[in-house]
Design a protein around this motif. Structure first.
Motif, mmCIF file in Angstrom:
data_model
loop_
_atom_site.group_PDB
_atom_site.id
_atom_site.type_symbol
_atom_site.label_atom_id
_atom_site.label_comp_id
_atom_site.label_asym_id
_atom_site.label_seq_id
_atom_site.Cartn_x
_atom_site.Cartn_y
_atom_site.Cartn_z
ATOM 1 N N UNK A 216 0.961 -1.210 -0.702
ATOM 2 C CA UNK A 216 0.000 0.041 0.142
ATOM 3 C C UNK A 216 1.072 1.586 0.331
ATOM 4 N N UNK A 217 1.654 1.613 1.205
ATOM 5 C CA UNK A 217 2.977 2.803 1.188
ATOM 6 C C UNK A 217 4.036 1.991 1.072
ATOM 7 N N UNK A 218 4.881 2.964 0.598
ATOM 8 C CA UNK A 218 6.327 2.776 0.664
ATOM 9 C C UNK A 218 6.727 4.177 1.405
ATOM 10 N N UNK A 219 7.939 3.411 2.676
ATOM 11 C CA UNK A 219 8.288 4.896 2.937
ATOM 12 C C UNK A 219 9.993 4.491 3.571
ATOM 13 N N UNK A 220 11.126 5.746 2.961
ATOM 14 C CA UNK A 220 12.432 5.255 3.384
ATOM 15 C C UNK A 220 12.752 5.601 5.161
ATOM 16 N N UNK A 221 13.520 4.553 5.144
ATOM 17 C CA UNK A 221 13.878 5.028 6.119
ATOM 18 C C UNK A 221 15.006 4.989 6.659
ATOM 19 N N UNK A 246 8.770 9.682 2.795
ATOM 20 C CA UNK A 246 9.972 9.324 3.497
ATOM 21 C C UNK A 246 9.859 9.927 4.695
ATOM 22 N N UNK A 247 9.991 8.773 6.496
ATOM 23 C CA UNK A 247 9.792 8.874 8.026
ATOM 24 C C UNK A 247 10.397 10.240 8.124
ATOM 25 N N UNK A 248 9.778 10.837 9.455
ATOM 26 C CA UNK A 248 10.227 11.410 9.720
ATOM 27 C C UNK A 248 9.741 11.533 11.426
ATOM 28 N N UNK A 249 11.332 11.853 12.123
ATOM 29 C CA UNK A 249 11.605 11.651 12.769
ATOM 30 C C UNK A 249 10.025 12.507 14.552
ATOM 31 N N UNK A 250 8.957 11.657 15.257
ATOM 32 C CA UNK A 250 8.218 10.987 15.757
ATOM 33 C C UNK A 250 7.366 11.543 14.918
ATOM 34 N N UNK A 251 6.796 11.859 14.366
ATOM 35 C CA UNK A 251 6.082 11.468 13.655
ATOM 36 C C UNK A 251 5.254 9.838 13.961
ATOM 37 N N UNK A 252 3.982 9.807 13.873
ATOM 38 C CA UNK A 252 2.952 8.466 14.204
ATOM 39 C C UNK A 252 2.019 8.188 13.063
ATOM 40 N N UNK A 253 1.954 7.242 12.488
ATOM 41 C CA UNK A 253 1.010 6.993 11.271
ATOM 42 C C UNK A 253 0.187 5.773 11.713
ATOM 43 N N UNK A 254 -1.735 6.218 11.460
ATOM 44 C CA UNK A 254 -2.347 4.951 12.268
ATOM 45 C C UNK A 254 -2.038 3.902 10.167
ATOM 46 N N UNK A 255 -1.900 2.633 10.013
ATOM 47 C CA UNK A 255 -2.198 2.017 8.856
ATOM 48 C C UNK A 255 -3.240 0.733 9.575
#
Length: 255
Positions: A216-221, A246-255
Protein backbone atom coordinates in the motif's frame (compact mmCIF):
# COMPACT_ATOMS: atom_id res chain seq x y z
CA UNK A 1 -2.29 -0.29 14.35
CA UNK A 2 -0.26 2.87 14.99
CA UNK A 3 3.41 3.28 14.06
CA UNK A 4 5.59 6.02 15.56
CA UNK A 5 8.99 6.85 14.13
CA UNK A 6 11.12 7.16 17.26
CA UNK A 7 14.33 7.32 15.25
CA UNK A 8 15.14 6.87 11.58
CA UNK A 9 18.69 8.10 11.07
CA UNK A 10 20.89 5.55 9.37
CA UNK A 11 24.10 4.16 10.88
CA UNK A 12 24.38 6.80 13.63
CA UNK A 13 22.20 9.37 15.36
CA UNK A 14 21.82 12.44 13.17
CA UNK A 15 21.20 16.10 14.03
CA UNK A 16 17.44 15.67 13.57
CA UNK A 17 16.85 12.09 14.60
CA UNK A 18 18.06 9.24 16.78
CA UNK A 19 19.12 6.03 15.10
CA UNK A 20 16.64 3.27 14.27
CA UNK A 21 13.63 2.70 16.53
CA UNK A 22 9.92 2.25 15.84
CA UNK A 23 7.05 2.10 18.33
CA UNK A 24 4.09 -0.02 17.22
CA UNK A 25 0.83 0.08 19.18
CA UNK A 26 -2.62 -1.49 19.01
CA UNK A 27 -5.66 -1.78 21.26
CA UNK A 28 -6.39 -5.22 22.68
CA UNK A 29 -8.25 -6.55 25.70
CA UNK A 30 -9.11 -3.08 26.96
CA UNK A 31 -5.62 -1.55 26.85
CA UNK A 32 -2.92 -0.29 24.50
CA UNK A 33 -0.19 -2.81 23.72
CA UNK A 34 3.21 -1.47 22.70
CA UNK A 35 6.19 -3.12 21.05
CA UNK A 36 9.45 -1.49 20.00
CA UNK A 37 11.32 -2.53 16.88
CA UNK A 38 15.00 -1.72 17.47
CA UNK A 39 16.46 0.74 19.97
CA UNK A 40 19.46 2.40 18.41
CA UNK A 41 21.69 5.13 19.79
CA UNK A 42 19.71 8.15 20.99
CA UNK A 43 16.36 6.39 20.70
CA UNK A 44 15.68 5.87 24.40
CA UNK A 45 15.45 9.60 25.02
CA UNK A 46 13.00 10.18 22.19
CA UNK A 47 10.96 7.10 23.13
CA UNK A 48 10.11 8.73 26.45
CA UNK A 49 8.05 11.39 24.66
CA UNK A 50 5.70 8.68 23.38
CA UNK A 51 5.54 5.96 26.04
CA UNK A 52 7.08 4.94 29.36
CA UNK A 53 9.95 2.80 28.02
CA UNK A 54 10.04 0.27 30.84
CA UNK A 55 6.31 -0.34 30.39
CA UNK A 56 6.45 -1.51 26.76
CA UNK A 57 5.32 -5.08 26.28
CA UNK A 58 8.34 -6.30 24.29
CA UNK A 59 11.36 -5.22 22.29
CA UNK A 60 12.43 -6.90 19.05
CA UNK A 61 15.94 -6.27 17.75
CA UNK A 62 16.53 -6.80 14.05
CA UNK A 63 20.29 -7.19 14.47
CA UNK A 64 23.15 -6.29 16.78
CA UNK A 65 24.78 -3.29 15.14
CA UNK A 66 24.85 -0.42 17.63
CA UNK A 67 22.53 1.83 15.64
CA UNK A 68 19.78 -0.74 16.21
CA UNK A 69 20.36 -2.02 19.73
CA UNK A 70 22.77 -0.03 21.91
CA UNK A 71 20.16 1.98 23.85
CA UNK A 72 19.05 -1.30 25.40
CA UNK A 73 21.89 -0.57 27.85
CA UNK A 74 20.14 2.62 28.94
CA UNK A 75 16.83 0.81 29.15
CA UNK A 76 18.47 -1.70 31.48
CA UNK A 77 19.58 1.12 33.77
CA UNK A 78 16.11 2.67 33.69
CA UNK A 79 14.38 -0.60 34.57
CA UNK A 80 16.85 -1.59 37.26
CA UNK A 81 17.16 1.72 39.09
CA UNK A 82 13.85 3.56 38.61
CA UNK A 83 12.64 4.51 42.12
CA UNK A 84 10.09 2.00 43.30
CA UNK A 85 11.02 -0.42 40.53
CA UNK A 86 9.44 -0.79 37.09
CA UNK A 87 6.45 -2.65 38.50
CA UNK A 88 6.75 -5.56 36.13
CA UNK A 89 8.50 -8.85 35.51
CA UNK A 90 11.49 -9.10 33.17
CA UNK A 91 10.81 -7.50 29.79
CA UNK A 92 10.62 -9.92 26.84
CA UNK A 93 13.30 -9.20 24.24
CA UNK A 94 13.67 -11.03 20.94
CA UNK A 95 16.88 -10.79 18.96
CA UNK A 96 19.44 -12.84 17.03
CA UNK A 97 21.03 -15.68 19.00
CA UNK A 98 23.50 -14.28 21.52
CA UNK A 99 21.68 -10.98 22.03
CA UNK A 100 21.76 -11.20 25.83
CA UNK A 101 25.48 -11.85 26.04
CA UNK A 102 26.18 -9.13 23.47
CA UNK A 103 24.23 -6.51 25.42
CA UNK A 104 25.74 -7.55 28.74
CA UNK A 105 29.21 -7.05 27.28
CA UNK A 106 28.20 -3.73 25.73
CA UNK A 107 27.02 -2.53 29.13
CA UNK A 108 30.20 -3.78 30.78
CA UNK A 109 28.31 -6.12 33.07
CA UNK A 110 30.70 -9.06 33.08
CA UNK A 111 28.72 -12.28 32.92
CA UNK A 112 25.50 -10.32 32.45
CA UNK A 113 23.65 -11.74 35.45
CA UNK A 114 21.85 -8.46 36.17
CA UNK A 115 20.99 -7.86 32.51
CA UNK A 116 19.52 -11.34 32.22
CA UNK A 117 17.40 -10.71 35.29
CA UNK A 118 15.97 -7.52 33.83
CA UNK A 119 15.27 -8.84 30.33
CA UNK A 120 13.82 -12.17 29.25
CA UNK A 121 15.76 -12.97 26.07
CA UNK A 122 14.43 -15.12 23.23
CA UNK A 123 16.14 -16.06 19.97
CA UNK A 124 14.64 -14.99 16.67
CA UNK A 125 14.32 -17.80 14.13
CA UNK A 126 13.68 -17.27 10.44
CA UNK A 127 9.92 -17.45 9.68
CA UNK A 128 9.00 -18.51 13.25
CA UNK A 129 6.28 -16.05 14.38
CA UNK A 130 6.37 -14.29 17.73
CA UNK A 131 3.10 -13.35 19.46
CA UNK A 132 2.82 -10.36 21.79
CA UNK A 133 -0.75 -9.44 22.70
CA UNK A 134 -2.50 -8.54 19.43
CA UNK A 135 0.72 -8.63 17.41
CA UNK A 136 2.05 -11.48 15.33
CA UNK A 137 5.62 -10.67 14.33
CA UNK A 138 7.30 -12.87 11.74
CA UNK A 139 11.08 -12.44 11.45
CA UNK A 140 12.52 -12.89 7.98
CA UNK A 141 16.27 -13.34 7.53
CA UNK A 142 17.65 -10.65 5.21
CA UNK A 143 20.90 -9.73 3.44
CA UNK A 144 23.34 -7.94 5.76
CA UNK A 145 26.93 -8.63 6.87
CA UNK A 146 25.78 -10.01 10.24
CA UNK A 147 22.70 -12.06 11.10
CA UNK A 148 19.79 -9.70 10.54
CA UNK A 149 16.03 -9.90 10.25
CA UNK A 150 13.21 -7.89 8.81
CA UNK A 151 9.91 -7.93 10.70
CA UNK A 152 6.43 -8.51 9.34
CA UNK A 153 4.04 -7.19 12.01
CA UNK A 154 0.35 -8.09 11.81
CA UNK A 155 -2.53 -6.91 13.99
CA UNK A 156 -6.20 -6.13 13.45
CA UNK A 157 -6.02 -7.24 9.84
CA UNK A 158 -3.26 -4.75 9.03
CA UNK A 159 0.37 -5.39 8.16
CA UNK A 160 3.58 -3.44 8.69
CA UNK A 161 6.77 -4.64 6.99
CA UNK A 162 10.07 -3.34 8.37
CA UNK A 163 13.14 -4.37 6.41
CA UNK A 164 15.75 -3.61 9.07
CA UNK A 165 19.12 -3.35 7.31
CA UNK A 166 19.39 -5.31 4.09
CA UNK A 167 20.43 -5.31 0.48
CA UNK A 168 18.29 -6.84 -2.25
CA UNK A 169 17.28 -10.45 -1.60
CA UNK A 170 14.45 -12.79 -2.56
CA UNK A 171 13.24 -12.87 1.05
CA UNK A 172 12.04 -9.27 0.78
CA UNK A 173 9.10 -10.43 -1.32
CA UNK A 174 7.80 -12.62 1.51
CA UNK A 175 8.43 -9.83 3.99
CA UNK A 176 6.64 -7.13 2.02
CA UNK A 177 3.86 -8.87 0.09
CA UNK A 178 0.49 -7.23 0.70
CA UNK A 179 1.82 -4.96 3.46
CA UNK A 180 -0.17 -1.83 4.18
CA UNK A 181 3.06 0.03 4.98
CA UNK A 182 6.67 -0.86 4.21
CA UNK A 183 9.45 0.83 6.18
CA UNK A 184 12.41 0.28 3.87
CA UNK A 185 16.13 0.73 4.44
CA UNK A 186 17.40 3.41 2.05
CA UNK A 187 20.91 4.09 3.30
CA UNK A 188 22.67 3.79 -0.05
CA UNK A 189 22.54 6.10 -3.05
CA UNK A 190 22.75 4.64 -6.55
CA UNK A 191 25.78 5.93 -8.42
CA UNK A 192 27.70 6.52 -5.19
CA UNK A 193 27.46 3.41 -2.98
CA UNK A 194 28.33 0.15 -4.67
CA UNK A 195 29.36 -2.31 -1.93
CA UNK A 196 26.93 -5.24 -2.16
CA UNK A 197 25.20 -7.05 0.68
CA UNK A 198 24.76 -4.15 3.10
CA UNK A 199 21.93 -1.71 2.35
CA UNK A 200 19.15 -0.92 -0.09
CA UNK A 201 18.99 2.30 -2.07
CA UNK A 202 15.71 4.09 -2.69
CA UNK A 203 15.49 2.50 -6.11
CA UNK A 204 16.20 -1.02 -4.85
CA UNK A 205 13.69 -0.58 -2.02
CA UNK A 206 11.05 0.41 -4.55
CA UNK A 207 11.95 -2.49 -6.83
CA UNK A 208 11.56 -4.91 -3.92
CA UNK A 209 8.15 -3.48 -3.04
CA UNK A 210 6.97 -3.71 -6.65
CA UNK A 211 8.18 -7.31 -6.93
CA UNK A 212 6.42 -8.27 -3.71
CA UNK A 213 3.08 -6.96 -4.91
CA UNK A 214 0.11 -5.53 -3.06
CA UNK A 215 2.11 -2.98 -1.03
CA UNK A 216 0.00 0.00 0.00
CA UNK A 217 2.59 2.57 1.10
CA UNK A 218 6.35 2.77 0.69
CA UNK A 219 8.25 4.80 3.29
CA UNK A 220 12.04 5.21 3.14
CA UNK A 221 13.99 5.15 6.39
CA UNK A 222 17.50 4.55 7.79
CA UNK A 223 18.80 7.49 5.75
CA UNK A 224 22.19 8.67 7.10
CA UNK A 225 22.70 12.35 7.88
CA UNK A 226 25.12 12.68 4.95
CA UNK A 227 22.41 11.69 2.43
CA UNK A 228 20.01 14.11 0.80
CA UNK A 229 16.64 12.44 1.49
CA UNK A 230 15.17 13.96 -1.65
CA UNK A 231 17.75 12.13 -3.76
CA UNK A 232 16.70 8.87 -2.11
CA UNK A 233 13.05 9.72 -2.75
CA UNK A 234 13.70 10.60 -6.39
CA UNK A 235 15.53 7.34 -7.01
CA UNK A 236 12.61 5.40 -5.51
CA UNK A 237 10.03 7.45 -7.40
CA UNK A 238 11.59 6.38 -10.70
CA UNK A 239 10.27 2.88 -9.91
CA UNK A 240 7.45 3.17 -7.38
CA UNK A 241 4.09 3.96 -9.02
CA UNK A 242 2.64 5.86 -6.05
CA UNK A 243 3.83 8.47 -3.58
CA UNK A 244 7.21 7.75 -1.99
CA UNK A 245 7.16 8.80 1.67
CA UNK A 246 10.09 9.65 3.94
CA UNK A 247 10.05 8.60 7.59
CA UNK A 248 9.94 11.66 9.85
CA UNK A 249 11.24 11.46 13.43
CA UNK A 250 8.43 11.83 15.95
CA UNK A 251 5.67 11.28 13.38
CA UNK A 252 2.91 8.71 13.94
CA UNK A 253 0.98 6.86 11.26
CA UNK A 254 -2.19 4.78 11.48
CA UNK A 255 -2.29 1.84 9.10
Amino acid sequence: MDVTIVGCSGSFAGPRSPASSYLVQAEHEGRTWSIVLDLGNGALGALQTHVTPYAVDAVLLSHLHVDHCIDMCGLYVMMRYVPGGPGRAAMPVWGPPGTGVHLARAYGGGDGEDVFGTFDFHDLRDREPVTVGPFTVTPVRVNHPIEAFGFRVEADGRTLAYTGDTDTCDELSDLMVGADLVLADSAFVDGRDSVPGIHLSGRRAAEAAVRAGGVGRLMLTHIPAWNDPEVCREQAAAVWPGKVELAEPGASYTI
